[in-house]
Scaffold this motif. Structure first.
Motif, short mmCIF file in Angstrom:
data_model
loop_
_atom_site.label_atom_id
_atom_site.label_comp_id
_atom_site.label_asym_id
_atom_site.label_seq_id
_atom_site.Cartn_x
_atom_site.Cartn_y
_atom_site.Cartn_z
N ASP A 140 0.83 -1.21 0.00
CA ASP A 140 0.00 0.00 0.00
C ASP A 140 0.86 1.26 0.00
N ILE A 141 1.95 1.25 0.76
CA ILE A 141 2.85 2.40 0.81
C ILE A 141 3.45 2.67 -0.57
N SER A 142 3.82 1.61 -1.27
CA SER A 142 4.43 1.78 -2.61
C SER A 142 3.43 2.32 -3.62
N PHE A 143 2.13 2.18 -3.33
CA PHE A 143 1.07 2.72 -4.19
C PHE A 143 0.34 3.86 -3.48
N PHE A 144 1.08 4.66 -2.73
CA PHE A 144 0.49 5.73 -1.91
C PHE A 144 -0.39 6.67 -2.74
N ARG A 145 0.03 6.98 -3.96
CA ARG A 145 -0.77 7.84 -4.84
C ARG A 145 -1.29 7.07 -6.05
N HIS A 146 -1.65 5.80 -5.81
CA HIS A 146 -2.36 4.97 -6.79
C HIS A 146 -1.52 4.53 -7.98
N TYR A 147 -0.24 4.61 -7.90
CA TYR A 147 0.65 4.05 -8.91
C TYR A 147 1.94 3.65 -8.19
N TYR A 148 2.68 2.76 -8.80
CA TYR A 148 3.86 2.22 -8.13
C TYR A 148 5.00 3.22 -8.15
N GLU A 149 5.51 3.55 -6.95
CA GLU A 149 6.62 4.48 -6.81
C GLU A 149 7.71 3.82 -5.95
N PRO A 150 8.76 3.28 -6.62
CA PRO A 150 9.79 2.52 -5.88
C PRO A 150 10.65 3.37 -4.96
N ARG A 151 10.74 4.68 -5.21
CA ARG A 151 11.68 5.50 -4.45
C ARG A 151 11.31 5.62 -2.97
N ILE A 152 10.03 5.59 -2.67
CA ILE A 152 9.64 5.65 -1.26
C ILE A 152 10.09 4.38 -0.54
N ILE A 153 9.98 3.22 -1.20
CA ILE A 153 10.41 1.96 -0.58
C ILE A 153 11.92 1.93 -0.42
N LEU A 154 12.65 2.34 -1.46
CA LEU A 154 14.11 2.39 -1.36
C LEU A 154 14.55 3.38 -0.28
N GLY A 155 13.88 4.52 -0.20
CA GLY A 155 14.21 5.51 0.83
C GLY A 155 14.08 4.93 2.22
N ILE A 156 13.01 4.15 2.46
CA ILE A 156 12.81 3.51 3.76
C ILE A 156 13.95 2.54 4.06
N PHE A 157 14.32 1.75 3.07
CA PHE A 157 15.41 0.79 3.28
C PHE A 157 16.75 1.49 3.51
N PHE A 158 17.02 2.56 2.76
CA PHE A 158 18.27 3.30 2.95
C PHE A 158 18.36 3.84 4.38
N LEU A 159 17.25 4.35 4.89
CA LEU A 159 17.23 4.89 6.25
C LEU A 159 17.43 3.78 7.30
N ILE A 160 16.81 2.64 7.07
CA ILE A 160 16.99 1.51 7.99
C ILE A 160 18.44 1.04 7.99
N TRP A 161 19.02 0.93 6.79
CA TRP A 161 20.42 0.50 6.69
C TRP A 161 21.35 1.51 7.34
N ALA A 162 21.09 2.79 7.15
CA ALA A 162 21.92 3.83 7.78
C ALA A 162 21.84 3.73 9.29
N ASN A 163 20.64 3.54 9.80
CA ASN A 163 20.46 3.44 11.25
C ASN A 163 21.20 2.22 11.81
N ASP A 164 21.03 1.07 11.17
CA ASP A 164 21.68 -0.16 11.65
C ASP A 164 23.20 -0.06 11.56
N THR A 165 23.69 0.44 10.42
CA THR A 165 25.14 0.49 10.19
C THR A 165 25.84 1.42 11.16
N PHE A 166 25.33 2.65 11.29
CA PHE A 166 26.01 3.63 12.14
C PHE A 166 25.78 3.34 13.62
N ALA A 167 24.67 2.73 13.97
CA ALA A 167 24.47 2.31 15.36
C ALA A 167 25.52 1.26 15.73
N TYR A 168 25.79 0.34 14.80
CA TYR A 168 26.80 -0.70 15.05
C TYR A 168 28.20 -0.09 15.13
#
Length: 299
Positions: A140-168
């Motif tokens: 549903d998040i990837s279709f937030f405005r009724h069409y597929y937008e991969p950048r929001i999903i990639l943005g979420i993953f980039f932020l998660i990876w940044a948090n995990d990596t720098f916390a470690y």
């Protein structure tokens, strides 16, 4: 030691390439979501089996097959809505089928002769909600405005990876004050702060990194990314701790061994699983209704 590090690095690189390639195939301007749908059906299916295996170590007997069937049916329902933009009606025949399948979990327990029938039922449904539902919401998040937008999903993953990596990294270098030692002895407040700062810095620049060119595309303000970054720092860390709590209670080191040197699916997606519903709530309850909220406060 070097061999283990090489294996861990290689498997991590393959994982990242596969994930990015399926979310945004070919970095096309109008990508097909099919690879994304398939990958994010496979991931929770494996994760749910890991969850059920840990349940068996707790002395329970979750209904693995029916649980996966219900989870995949629920996932397909969200994919179907995303593609065809159907209204979410309770009379939808496919949703009725999912309800019947949920009822079947109760009925099947009558014939299993288990000493913990309701614990088995509860753990089965918990697995569906805990593992599958976040990935349904991610569709549903990837279709937030009724069409597929991969950048929001990639943005979420980039932020998660940044948090995990720098916390470690920060925790390894200067970490002294334990965050929650009885659950995860390696996590520190210093690492939490370091991961949080790095995540929020990246969040501020994501709106420039993922520029939406078409007038038909929805726009993310830097503050939207900052809010999502905050959710990831706080609740992504909580998701990591909750999965650690589950592993400790089950007496296992890793949820699985599908990724060499990285553990199982639940180990890799523990932050996303817990934070996806909160990002969904922000987008669909706040951002989607921002104009109405602003008008309310202007009265």
């Amino acid at each position: 030691m070097k061999s283990k590090l090489f294996t861990r690095t290689l498997s991590g690189a393959v994982f990242v390439v596969l994930l990015i390639g399926c979310i945004w195939p070919g970095f096309q301007s109008n990508p097909s979501p099919m690879a994304f749908f398939i990958l994010f059906a496979v991931i929770p299916t494996i994760g749910l089996n890991e969850f059920f295996r840990m349940g068996k170590k707790l002395g329970l007997a979750p209904q693995s097959l029916l649980g996966v069937v219900v989870g995949l049916s629920l996932y397909y329902y969200f994919v179907h809505i995303a593609i065809f933009d159907y209204e979410r009606l309770l009379i939808d025949p496919f949703l009725a089928l999912i309800i019947l399948l949920c009822g079947a979990i109760f009925l099947r327990e009558l014939f299993r002769k288990s000493e913990t029938p309701f614990q088995n039922i509860a753990y089965t449904f918990l697995g569906i909600i805990y593992v599958f539902m976040p990935f349904c919401l991610l569709v549903d998040i990837s279709f937030f405005r009724h069409y597929y937008e991969p950048r929001i999903i990639l943005g979420i993953f980039f932020l998660i990876w940044a948090n995990d990596t720098f916390a470690y990294l920060v925790g390894s270098l200067i970490g002294k004050t334990k965050l929650l030692e009885r659950i995860s002895p390696g996590k520190t407040w210093e690492g939490f702060a370091g991961g949080g700062i790095a995540t929020l810095i990246l969040a501020w620049f994501l709106s420039d990194l993922f520029t939406f060119q078409s007038v038909n595309l929805w726009h993310f303000h830097p503050w939207d990314w900052i809010i999502i970054g905050l959710l990831i720092v706080i609740f992504g860390t909580a998701g990591d701790l909750i999965e650690s709590m589950l592993k400790r209670s089950s007496g296992v080191k890793d949820s699985g061994n599908i990724m060499a040197g990285h553990g199982g699916i639940l180990d890799r997606f523990d932050s996303l699983i817990f934070v996806a519903p909160l990002i969904y709530a922000y987008l669909f309850l706040v951002k989607a209704n921002l104009e109405h909220i602003q008008q309310f406060f202007r009265r």
